[in-house]
Design a protein around this motif. Structure first.
Motif, PDB file in Angstrom:
ATOM      1  N   GLY A   3      38.955  41.438  43.761  1.00 31.92           N
ATOM      2  CA  GLY A   3      39.306  40.481  45.071  1.00 31.92           C
ATOM      3  C   GLY A   3      39.542  39.796  45.933  1.00 31.92           C
ATOM      4  N   ALA A   4      40.199  37.993  45.130  1.00 35.05           N
ATOM      5  CA  ALA A   4      40.714  37.264  45.568  1.00 35.05           C
ATOM      6  C   ALA A   4      41.544  37.775  45.000  1.00 35.05           C
ATOM      7  N   ALA A   5      42.046  38.199  43.996  1.00 32.05           N
ATOM      8  CA  ALA A   5      43.977  38.377  43.678  1.00 32.05           C
ATOM      9  C   ALA A   5      44.462  39.558  45.242  1.00 32.05           C
ATOM     10  N   LEU A   6      43.582  40.151  45.671  1.00 27.37           N
ATOM     11  CA  LEU A   6      44.029  40.795  46.552  1.00 27.37           C
ATOM     12  C   LEU A   6      44.467  40.185  48.082  1.00 27.37           C
ATOM     13  N   PHE A   7      43.884  39.148  47.501  1.00 26.45           N
ATOM     14  CA  PHE A   7      43.305  38.371  49.191  1.00 26.45           C
ATOM     15  C   PHE A   7      44.820  37.717  48.609  1.00 26.45           C
ATOM     16  N   ALA A   8      44.752  36.979  48.091  1.00 25.30           N
ATOM     17  CA  ALA A   8      46.076  36.151  47.230  1.00 25.30           C
ATOM     18  C   ALA A   8      46.843  36.764  47.594  1.00 25.30           C
ATOM     19  N   VAL A   9      47.311  38.408  46.753  1.00 25.20           N
ATOM     20  CA  VAL A   9      48.812  38.977  46.887  1.00 25.20           C
ATOM     21  C   VAL A   9      49.039  39.193  48.324  1.00 25.20           C
ATOM     22  N   LEU A  10      48.040  39.244  49.432  1.00 22.28           N
ATOM     23  CA  LEU A  10      48.966  39.608  50.424  1.00 22.28           C
ATOM     24  C   LEU A  10      49.061  38.462  51.585  1.00 22.28           C
ATOM     25  N   GLN A  11      48.682  37.545  50.647  1.00 29.96           N
ATOM     26  CA  GLN A  11      49.388  36.297  51.398  1.00 29.96           C
ATOM     27  C   GLN A  11      51.072  35.595  50.869  1.00 29.96           C
ATOM     28  N   LEU A  12      51.235  35.966  49.527  1.00 36.13           N
ATOM     29  CA  LEU A  12      52.291  35.413  48.822  1.00 36.13           C
ATOM     30  C   LEU A  12      53.620  36.028  49.925  1.00 36.13           C
ATOM     31  N   PRO A  13      53.827  37.684  50.197  1.00 36.89           N
ATOM     32  CA  PRO A  13      55.261  37.638  50.745  1.00 36.89           C
ATOM     33  C   PRO A  13      55.218  36.859  51.905  1.00 36.89           C
ATOM     34  N   ASP A  14      53.977  36.490  52.558  1.00 29.07           N
ATOM     35  CA  ASP A  14      54.756  35.465  53.913  1.00 29.07           C
ATOM     36  C   ASP A  14      54.809  34.543  52.861  1.00 29.07           C
ATOM     37  N   LYS A  29      59.260  39.646  45.475  1.00 29.27           N
ATOM     38  CA  LYS A  29      58.035  40.739  46.879  1.00 29.27           C
ATOM     39  C   LYS A  29      57.758  42.193  46.082  1.00 29.27           C
ATOM     40  N   ALA A  30      58.547  42.383  45.531  1.00 32.85           N
ATOM     41  CA  ALA A  30      58.307  43.905  44.905  1.00 32.85           C
ATOM     42  C   ALA A  30      57.625  43.988  43.925  1.00 32.85           C
ATOM     43  N   ILE A  31      57.315  42.386  43.123  1.00 35.46           N
ATOM     44  CA  ILE A  31      56.287  42.389  42.162  1.00 35.46           C
ATOM     45  C   ILE A  31      54.685  42.391  43.101  1.00 35.46           C
ATOM     46  N   CYS A  32      55.312  41.232  44.083  1.00 35.12           N
ATOM     47  CA  CYS A  32      53.884  41.652  44.527  1.00 35.12           C
ATOM     48  C   CYS A  32      52.832  42.527  44.786  1.00 35.12           C
ATOM     49  N   TYR A  33      54.139  43.702  45.824  1.00 27.70           N
ATOM     50  CA  TYR A  33      53.271  44.866  46.236  1.00 27.70           C
ATOM     51  C   TYR A  33      53.369  45.424  45.392  1.00 27.70           C
ATOM     52  N   VAL A  34      53.448  45.375  43.520  1.00 24.87           N
ATOM     53  CA  VAL A  34      52.926  46.667  42.713  1.00 24.87           C
ATOM     54  C   VAL A  34      51.468  45.770  42.601  1.00 24.87           C
ATOM     55  N   LEU A  35      51.627  43.919  41.604  1.00 26.64           N
ATOM     56  CA  LEU A  35      50.199  43.630  41.684  1.00 26.64           C
ATOM     57  C   LEU A  35      49.052  43.868  43.250  1.00 26.64           C
ATOM     58  N   PHE A  36      49.462  43.558  44.705  1.00 28.87           N
ATOM     59  CA  PHE A  36      48.812  45.005  45.566  1.00 28.87           C
ATOM     60  C   PHE A  36      48.655  45.727  44.911  1.00 28.87           C
ATOM     61  N   VAL A  37      49.139  46.628  44.446  1.00 21.88           N
ATOM     62  CA  VAL A  37      48.453  48.299  43.862  1.00 21.88           C
ATOM     63  C   VAL A  37      47.761  48.032  43.084  1.00 21.88           C
ATOM     64  N   ALA A  38      48.169  47.488  42.066  1.00 22.10           N
ATOM     65  CA  ALA A  38      47.700  47.707  40.482  1.00 22.10           C
ATOM     66  C   ALA A  38      46.063  46.815  40.713  1.00 22.10           C
ATOM     67  N   PHE A  39      45.742  45.813  41.275  1.00 25.39           N
ATOM     68  CA  PHE A  39      44.109  44.931  41.338  1.00 25.39           C
ATOM     69  C   PHE A  39      43.463  45.886  42.478  1.00 25.39           C
ATOM     70  N   ALA A  84      47.736  44.655  35.184  1.00 28.12           N
ATOM     71  CA  ALA A  84      47.909  43.940  36.778  1.00 28.12           C
ATOM     72  C   ALA A  84      47.955  42.366  36.030  1.00 28.12           C
ATOM     73  N   PHE A  85      47.722  42.245  34.782  1.00 30.14           N
ATOM     74  CA  PHE A  85      47.423  40.426  34.401  1.00 30.14           C
ATOM     75  C   PHE A  85      49.058  41.193  33.690  1.00 30.14           C
ATOM     76  N   LEU A  86      49.470  42.125  33.212  1.00 33.20           N
ATOM     77  CA  LEU A  86      51.190  41.559  32.794  1.00 33.20           C
ATOM     78  C   LEU A  86      51.891  41.516  34.243  1.00 33.20           C
ATOM     79  N   PHE A  87      51.652  42.087  35.296  1.00 31.47           N
ATOM     80  CA  PHE A  87      52.507  42.100  35.956  1.00 31.47           C
ATOM     81  C   PHE A  87      52.681  40.245  37.057  1.00 31.47           C
ATOM     82  N   VAL A  88      51.344  40.086  36.461  1.00 34.85           N
ATOM     83  CA  VAL A  88      50.782  38.593  37.097  1.00 34.85           C
ATOM     84  C   VAL A  88      52.133  37.736  36.319  1.00 34.85           C
ATOM     85  N   PHE A  89      52.187  37.480  34.569  1.00 37.50           N
ATOM     86  CA  PHE A  89      52.427  36.978  34.095  1.00 37.50           C
ATOM     87  C   PHE A  89      54.351  37.492  34.243  1.00 37.50           C
ATOM     88  N   ILE A  90      54.220  38.676  34.262  1.00 32.04           N
ATOM     89  CA  ILE A  90      56.213  38.534  34.722  1.00 32.04           C
ATOM     90  C   ILE A  90      56.068  38.275  36.413  1.00 32.04           C
TER      91      ILE A  90
END
Length: 452
Positions: free
Chosen positions: A35-46, A79-89, A154-160
């Motif tokens: 839940g926290a990661a979803l909120f954080a990832v949504l802020q990253l693109p902006d 930004k693409a990895i942010c969206y992939v992260l959002f889908v994973a979480f 999902a955390f693999l994508f975080v590290f990437i």
């Protein structure tokens, strides 16, 4: 408090019991973290949009070639990895929530599913469902394993994302800060040496990866040393990245590993290409790649209305592309003009107006005043402003800095005497050389309708 074991020592019985207790209770932490990661990832693109816009206008010295293309590609990749992260979480969050619902259902009905009691169903259908679906307990365990796998991926994508971000920042540091410190006559040599080192690194990696080389004891040792050197590319994330990745490698068949990597890389590549196209359209509003029209063109400034060129149409917090006036429809006989001064333009102006050598005996205050006056004279000499078919002789440009967002440039108020009722054209050009024609920067159409 139990002491942590050494990396190669087996766990003690109490440590194994503690680990089992942690793994059985990890689902609640997964929900919180997802839940926290979803909120954080949504802020990253902006945040990435704001950071890239600031870099593009204030730090980017070149807009052509790879120096101009690479930041956009890296920005789109992040930004693409942010969206992939959002889908994973999000997938983990939904799956884990469903798992919690099944666990609660099992607590209410401990015996699970009785297929022989299902109404409106034949004995044959009941047997087929029992064979195909299995028990509720087994399904809960399988779903729990899949949730854990999705969470780890999902955390693999975080590290990437973190590795790419650090690589991006390192590259920007070289091009934005170290590049101006290196004289132009040495820069090509520095790039050549860097390319040679990169090619040598890749060639050594390919040679040491050959099975015949790794089969030899010396080759195996060199391969290990080379792999240890590659750990620097992980920016300190080698251990957490390695634990997750090697766990998958050691439990999955080789063919499945290859298929999974190919699938993930393919999906990521498609997302990156789509995101790069979308970002390019956002940065260059004249791009027609995604939505072409037969009789619609944005190539000529004089035939195109750019909302960024008018203060009353530009969005809040949006940068001015090239220049701006107060409105597209002007009723007062004056034009409030702002010309943007991006860092990329500074590369050209540095060549057109080399700074004179000032005396070292001048007081600091006097030198600052002389530099400011000289800079203002040069920009008023180089920038040409034309209204309709006439050249505005004295633009009297002054240095200015806008807020929200902060953007440097020049500003003036023009009092033209040749405005005509209806459509007019403001042209801004730069005199690159006295012997050649002026190079037009932008043309801004506007309409003059005087007040009655």
């Amino acid at each position: 408090m139990t002491q942590a074991p050494a990396p190669n020592e087996p766990l003690l019985p109490e440590q194994e019991e503690k680990l089992r207790e942690l793994t059985t209770q990890s689902w609640n932490l997964e929900l919180v973290i997802s839940g926290a990661a979803l909120f954080a990832v949504l802020q990253l693109p902006d945040l990435l949009d704001e950071a890239f816009d600031y870099f593009r206008y204030n730090l980017m010295t070149q807009t052509a070639g790879m120096q101009g293309l690479f930041p956009s590609m890296a920005y789109s990749m992040m930004k693409a990895i942010c969206y992939v992260l959002f889908v994973a979480f999000l997938t983990n969050f939904v799956m884990r929530g469903f798992w919690v619902g099944l666990v609660g259902l099992l607590a209410v009905y401990p015996t699970g599913i009785h297929y022989d009691r299902i109404p409106f169903s034949t004995k044959y259908a009941q047997d087929r469902m029992a064979a195909k679906l299995g028990t509720l307990n087994a399904y809960i365990l399988r779903l729990d394993r899949r949730c854990n796998i999705v969470f780890a991926v999902a955390f693999l994508f975080v590290f990437i994302l973190i590795i790419i971000a650090f690589s991006y920042l390192l590259t920007l540091l070289v091009y934005s800060f170290l590049r101006p410190l290196i004289p132009a006559q040495y820069w090509q040599g520095v790039k050549l040496i860097a390319y040679i080192l990169l090619a040598g690194y890749m060639l050594i990696g390919i040679v040491l990866s050959l099975p015949r080389v790794r089969a030899h004891p010396s080759g195996a040792n060199l391969y290990y040393q080379f792999s240890s050197l590659s750990k620097l590319l992980y920016f300190g994330l080698y251990k957490p990245f390695g634990f997750i990745l090697n766990t998958f490698y050691s439990h999955l068949p080789y063919q499945k590993i290859i298929r999974t990597i190919a699938l993930m890389m393919g999906i990521l590549f498609v997302v990156i290409v789509f995101e790069f196209t979308a970002d390019f359209s956002r940065l260059d509003r004249r791009s027609q790649g995604l939505n072409r029209r037969h009789l619609h063109s944005t190539r000529l400034d004089s035939l195109y209305i750019n909302p960024s060129a008018y203060d009353n149409q530009r969005g809040e917090g949006q940068y001015i592309d090239l220049a701006s006036i107060q409105e597209d429809v002007i009723s007062n006989p004056y034009i409030r003009l702002y010309i943007a001064y991006p860092k990329a333009l500074d590369t050209l102006l540095t060549r057109l107006a080399p700074e004179p050598v000032w005396s070292d005996t001048l007081p600091r205050a006097t030198k600052r005043r002389l530099v400011a006056e000289w800079s203002n004279q040069q920009i008023n000499r180089l920038i040409r402003i034309g209204i309709n078919d006439s050249l505005y002789l004295k633009p009297d440009l002054l240095f200015a800095q806008r807020d929200q967002p902060q953007q440097r440039g020049w500003q003036t108020v023009l009092l033209p005497t040749n405005l005509k009722r209806g459509k007019n054209m403001l042209r801004i050009s730069i005199q690159t050389d006295s012997s050649v024609r002026e190079e037009e920067i932008v043309a801004i159409p506007f309409w003059y309708i005087p007040e009655k």
